[in-house]
Write a protein that holds these residues in place. Structure first.
Motif, PDB file in Angstrom:
ATOM      1  N   GLY A  66       1.155  -1.275   0.253  1.00  0.00           N
ATOM      2  CA  GLY A  66       0.035  -0.133  -0.060  1.00  0.00           C
ATOM      3  C   GLY A  66       0.959   1.419  -0.089  1.00  0.00           C
ATOM      4  O   GLY A  66       0.258   2.549  -0.660  1.00  0.00           O
ATOM      5  N   ARG A  67       1.790   0.960   1.115  1.00  0.00           N
ATOM      6  CA  ARG A  67       3.035   2.726   1.258  1.00  0.00           C
ATOM      7  C   ARG A  67       3.332   1.848  -1.007  1.00  0.00           C
ATOM      8  O   ARG A  67       3.970   3.833  -1.047  1.00  0.00           O
ATOM      9  CB  ARG A  67       3.741   1.785   2.084  1.00  0.00           C
ATOM     10  CG  ARG A  67       3.259   2.233   3.550  1.00  0.00           C
ATOM     11  CD  ARG A  67       3.985   2.103   4.243  1.00  0.00           C
ATOM     12  NE  ARG A  67       5.182   3.170   4.508  1.00  0.00           N
ATOM     13  CZ  ARG A  67       5.580   4.658   5.030  1.00  0.00           C
ATOM     14  NH1 ARG A  67       4.433   4.854   5.457  1.00  0.00           N
ATOM     15  NH2 ARG A  67       6.699   5.402   4.741  1.00  0.00           N
ATOM     16  N   GLU A  68       3.777   1.589  -0.938  1.00  0.00           N
ATOM     17  CA  GLU A  68       4.603   1.364  -2.531  1.00  0.00           C
ATOM     18  C   GLU A  68       3.673   2.103  -3.562  1.00  0.00           C
ATOM     19  O   GLU A  68       3.921   2.622  -4.549  1.00  0.00           O
ATOM     20  CB  GLU A  68       5.263   0.260  -2.797  1.00  0.00           C
ATOM     21  CG  GLU A  68       5.539  -0.538  -3.805  1.00  0.00           C
ATOM     22  CD  GLU A  68       6.008  -0.879  -4.410  1.00  0.00           C
ATOM     23  OE1 GLU A  68       6.281  -1.974  -5.960  1.00  0.00           O
ATOM     24  OE2 GLU A  68       6.360  -2.170  -3.573  1.00  0.00           O
ATOM     25  N   LEU A  69       2.759   1.243  -3.249  1.00  0.00           N
ATOM     26  CA  LEU A  69       1.283   2.236  -4.282  1.00  0.00           C
ATOM     27  C   LEU A  69       1.218   3.648  -4.651  1.00  0.00           C
ATOM     28  O   LEU A  69       0.914   4.882  -5.231  1.00  0.00           O
ATOM     29  CB  LEU A  69       0.478   1.640  -4.562  1.00  0.00           C
ATOM     30  CG  LEU A  69      -0.346   0.235  -4.530  1.00  0.00           C
ATOM     31  CD1 LEU A  69      -1.604  -0.526  -4.144  1.00  0.00           C
ATOM     32  CD2 LEU A  69       0.095   0.071  -6.565  1.00  0.00           C
ATOM     33  N   LEU A  70       1.346   3.716  -2.582  1.00  0.00           N
ATOM     34  CA  LEU A  70       1.004   5.378  -2.802  1.00  0.00           C
ATOM     35  C   LEU A  70       2.074   6.175  -3.265  1.00  0.00           C
ATOM     36  O   LEU A  70       2.026   7.879  -3.473  1.00  0.00           O
ATOM     37  CB  LEU A  70       0.463   6.204  -1.175  1.00  0.00           C
ATOM     38  CG  LEU A  70      -0.653   4.726  -1.107  1.00  0.00           C
ATOM     39  CD1 LEU A  70      -0.985   5.452   0.154  1.00  0.00           C
ATOM     40  CD2 LEU A  70      -1.661   5.551  -2.240  1.00  0.00           C
ATOM     41  N   ALA A  71       3.341   6.016  -3.158  1.00  0.00           N
ATOM     42  CA  ALA A  71       4.530   6.485  -3.000  1.00  0.00           C
ATOM     43  C   ALA A  71       5.079   7.045  -4.729  1.00  0.00           C
ATOM     44  O   ALA A  71       5.815   8.016  -4.518  1.00  0.00           O
ATOM     45  CB  ALA A  71       6.330   6.228  -3.194  1.00  0.00           C
ATOM     46  N   THR A  72       4.692   5.767  -5.380  1.00  0.00           N
ATOM     47  CA  THR A  72       4.474   6.627  -7.153  1.00  0.00           C
ATOM     48  C   THR A  72       4.121   7.208  -7.808  1.00  0.00           C
ATOM     49  O   THR A  72       4.657   7.689  -8.545  1.00  0.00           O
ATOM     50  CB  THR A  72       4.352   5.121  -7.867  1.00  0.00           C
ATOM     51  OG1 THR A  72       2.669   4.964  -7.390  1.00  0.00           O
ATOM     52  CG2 THR A  72       5.204   3.970  -7.776  1.00  0.00           C
ATOM     53  N   GLY A  73       2.950   8.194  -7.035  1.00  0.00           N
ATOM     54  CA  GLY A  73       2.394   9.061  -7.218  1.00  0.00           C
ATOM     55  C   GLY A  73       1.068   8.741  -8.421  1.00  0.00           C
ATOM     56  O   GLY A  73       0.464   9.670  -8.697  1.00  0.00           O
ATOM     57  N   ALA A  74       1.098   7.840  -8.882  1.00  0.00           N
ATOM     58  CA  ALA A  74       0.070   7.282  -9.666  1.00  0.00           C
ATOM     59  C   ALA A  74      -0.627   6.219  -9.286  1.00  0.00           C
ATOM     60  O   ALA A  74      -0.954   5.305  -9.558  1.00  0.00           O
ATOM     61  CB  ALA A  74       0.851   6.584 -11.410  1.00  0.00           C
ATOM     62  N   ALA A 123      -2.248   1.604   5.592  1.00  0.00           N
ATOM     63  CA  ALA A 123      -1.496   2.342   4.986  1.00  0.00           C
ATOM     64  C   ALA A 123      -2.377   3.202   4.132  1.00  0.00           C
ATOM     65  O   ALA A 123      -1.942   4.407   4.384  1.00  0.00           O
ATOM     66  CB  ALA A 123      -0.496   1.525   4.150  1.00  0.00           C
ATOM     67  N   PHE A 124      -3.506   3.169   3.717  1.00  0.00           N
ATOM     68  CA  PHE A 124      -4.171   4.083   3.045  1.00  0.00           C
ATOM     69  C   PHE A 124      -4.579   5.084   4.295  1.00  0.00           C
ATOM     70  O   PHE A 124      -4.496   6.074   3.653  1.00  0.00           O
ATOM     71  CB  PHE A 124      -5.216   3.322   2.179  1.00  0.00           C
ATOM     72  CG  PHE A 124      -5.238   2.687   0.901  1.00  0.00           C
ATOM     73  CD1 PHE A 124      -3.715   3.032  -0.080  1.00  0.00           C
ATOM     74  CD2 PHE A 124      -5.645   2.008   0.041  1.00  0.00           C
ATOM     75  CE1 PHE A 124      -2.990   2.693  -0.920  1.00  0.00           C
ATOM     76  CE2 PHE A 124      -5.073   1.466  -0.988  1.00  0.00           C
ATOM     77  CZ  PHE A 124      -3.666   1.197  -1.540  1.00  0.00           C
ATOM     78  N   GLN A 125      -5.247   4.112   5.039  1.00  0.00           N
ATOM     79  CA  GLN A 125      -5.344   5.062   6.510  1.00  0.00           C
ATOM     80  C   GLN A 125      -4.485   5.967   7.064  1.00  0.00           C
ATOM     81  O   GLN A 125      -5.027   7.806   7.445  1.00  0.00           O
ATOM     82  CB  GLN A 125      -6.520   4.478   7.373  1.00  0.00           C
ATOM     83  CG  GLN A 125      -8.235   4.075   6.709  1.00  0.00           C
ATOM     84  CD  GLN A 125      -8.722   3.189   7.364  1.00  0.00           C
ATOM     85  OE1 GLN A 125      -7.904   2.442   8.729  1.00  0.00           O
ATOM     86  NE2 GLN A 125      -9.492   2.349   7.008  1.00  0.00           N
ATOM     87  N   GLU A 126      -3.480   5.240   7.241  1.00  0.00           N
ATOM     88  CA  GLU A 126      -2.140   6.434   7.603  1.00  0.00           C
ATOM     89  C   GLU A 126      -1.637   7.135   6.776  1.00  0.00           C
ATOM     90  O   GLU A 126      -1.624   8.584   7.259  1.00  0.00           O
ATOM     91  CB  GLU A 126      -1.619   5.005   7.931  1.00  0.00           C
ATOM     92  CG  GLU A 126      -0.251   6.395   8.871  1.00  0.00           C
ATOM     93  CD  GLU A 126       0.734   4.618   9.028  1.00  0.00           C
ATOM     94  OE1 GLU A 126       1.299   4.362  10.166  1.00  0.00           O
ATOM     95  OE2 GLU A 126       1.686   4.104   7.948  1.00  0.00           O
ATOM     96  N   ALA A 127      -1.318   7.557   5.905  1.00  0.00           N
ATOM     97  CA  ALA A 127      -1.588   8.521   4.873  1.00  0.00           C
ATOM     98  C   ALA A 127      -2.747   9.217   4.420  1.00  0.00           C
ATOM     99  O   ALA A 127      -2.578  10.121   3.918  1.00  0.00           O
ATOM    100  CB  ALA A 127      -0.827   7.841   2.949  1.00  0.00           C
ATOM    101  N   GLY A 128      -3.721   9.267   5.129  1.00  0.00           N
ATOM    102  CA  GLY A 128      -4.965   9.830   5.033  1.00  0.00           C
ATOM    103  C   GLY A 128      -5.768   9.667   3.632  1.00  0.00           C
ATOM    104  O   GLY A 128      -7.167  11.220   3.577  1.00  0.00           O
TER     105      GLY A 128
END
Length: 344
Positions: free
Chosen positions: A228-236, A255-260
């Motif tokens: 989940g963190r990897e998916l969010l880190a790419t920006g896409a 991971a998604f909820q932690e990132a807002g």
């Protein structure tokens, strides 16, 4: 304190050892009055039949072995529960071992069970034909779960992993998502490979031209969180994420909820297996339902059929169907939140 033997019961009841054996095993050959007297004496002396000695006579241990890759997590606890329920209903005991998916651990576990079980249930990605021939007596009744093995010596019971994955991708596309990422399972794992193949073929069929995006996972919450963190880190950021099992989906959700990010408003999420906790996370998890307890029960019943037939029946290869369970995490319409769709 000395151990009470069958000879002690025979002497106290005034009968032969053979009469005690027949009475306690329910094999007949003694009068009802004699059987009652023998059982009363055995109860008073607290006599417990020696299982090893009995096995030498009957050549049956009334025990089933189960080898699993791990014992941690809701999937395996539900699988064991299904096996145990069916075993108890047939008067069978269950001996369980784990191999943590290592070939040496798996081989050692099978060697430790030799002579102690009447049959085996095996779920292990290491259990190919070469491994089985090297570590299992050929005459031992065996049922393989979620296995690519096809052999006249072993029955196989699989989940429709590919069909379930295809049905989930189709559901997500029907819900308006085209950019769908997939979190796959461990390398060499049969379920993981089938589910990933189902995702890839369904994307080509139901969302032609849409990107195919696969992130590595290990079927654990931790690996889902990392994915989940990897998916969010790419920006896409994808519109939806389909995790290869519920444990990874739950880690990804955190991971998604932690990132807002809010699920499903910002990103839809789905899993596979329908472990019990899936309906209680927030939002409740859309998933592919595998009736895990039924899988365990069905595997034990197939093994029991092989035992009853004493090798006179042909091993079978069967596949259990699964279905999409639509809950809140995928962004489906509210009135669809508890619907189910058969995999097809």
């Amino acid at each position: 304190m000395t151990t009470v033997t069958i000879k002690d019961v025979a002497r106290e009841a005034g009968v032969s050892v053979a009469s005690v054996s027949r009475a306690l095993n329910g094999n007949g050959g003694v009068t009802a009055e004699t059987e009652q007297r023998i059982r009363a004496v055995a109860a008073r002396l607290r006599y417990v039949p020696h299982s090893a000695a009995r096995s030498l006579i009957t050549r049956r241990t009334h025990t089933i072995g189960a080898l699993l890759p791990d014992l941690h997590g809701e999937f395996f606890s539900e699988l064991i529960r299904g096996i145990d329920l069916a075993a108890r209903a047939r008067g069978l005991h269950l001996l369980v071992s784990s191999a943590h998916d290592g070939a040496e651990d798996a081989a050692a576990a099978l060697r430790a069970m030799r002579g102690r079980v009447d049959g085996m249930l095996i779920l292990s990605s290491r259990a190919d034909l070469k491994f089985l021939h090297a570590n299992l007596p050929e005459a031992l009744p065996t049922v393989l779960l979620n296995s690519a093995v096809r052999s006249e010596h072993y029955s196989v019971l699989n989940i429709d992993n590919e069909g379930g994955a295809r049905a989930m991708v189709r559901h997500l596309v029907d819900a308006g998502h085209r950019q769908i990422a997939f979190i796959t399972g461990p390398d060499g794992n049969f379920d993981a490979a089938q589910r990933e193949h189902g995702y890839r073929t369904a994307m080509a069929e139901f969302a032609p031209g849409a990107p195919v995006r696969v992130i590595a996972g290990e079927f654990t919450e931790e690996s889902g969180y990392r994915a989940g963190r990897e998916l969010l880190a790419t920006g896409a950021r994808p519109q939806a994420v389909f995790a290869g099992n519920d444990m990874m989906a739950i880690g990804c959700l955190y991971a998604f909820q932690e990132a807002g990010f809010e699920v499903p408003r910002d990103i839809a999420l789905a899993g596979f297996d329908d472990i019990p906790i899936a309906r209680y996370v927030t939002p409740s998890l859309t998933t592919v339902r595998v009736r895990i307890v039924d899988l365990g029960r069905s595997a034990l019943e197939r093994l029991a059929a092989l035992l009853d037939a004493s090798g006179q029946t042909t091993p079978t290869a069967d596949t259990l169907g699964c279905e999409v369970v639509v809950r809140d995490s995928c962004g489906a319409r509210p009135h669809d939140s508890k619907s189910t769709k058969k995999a097809r």
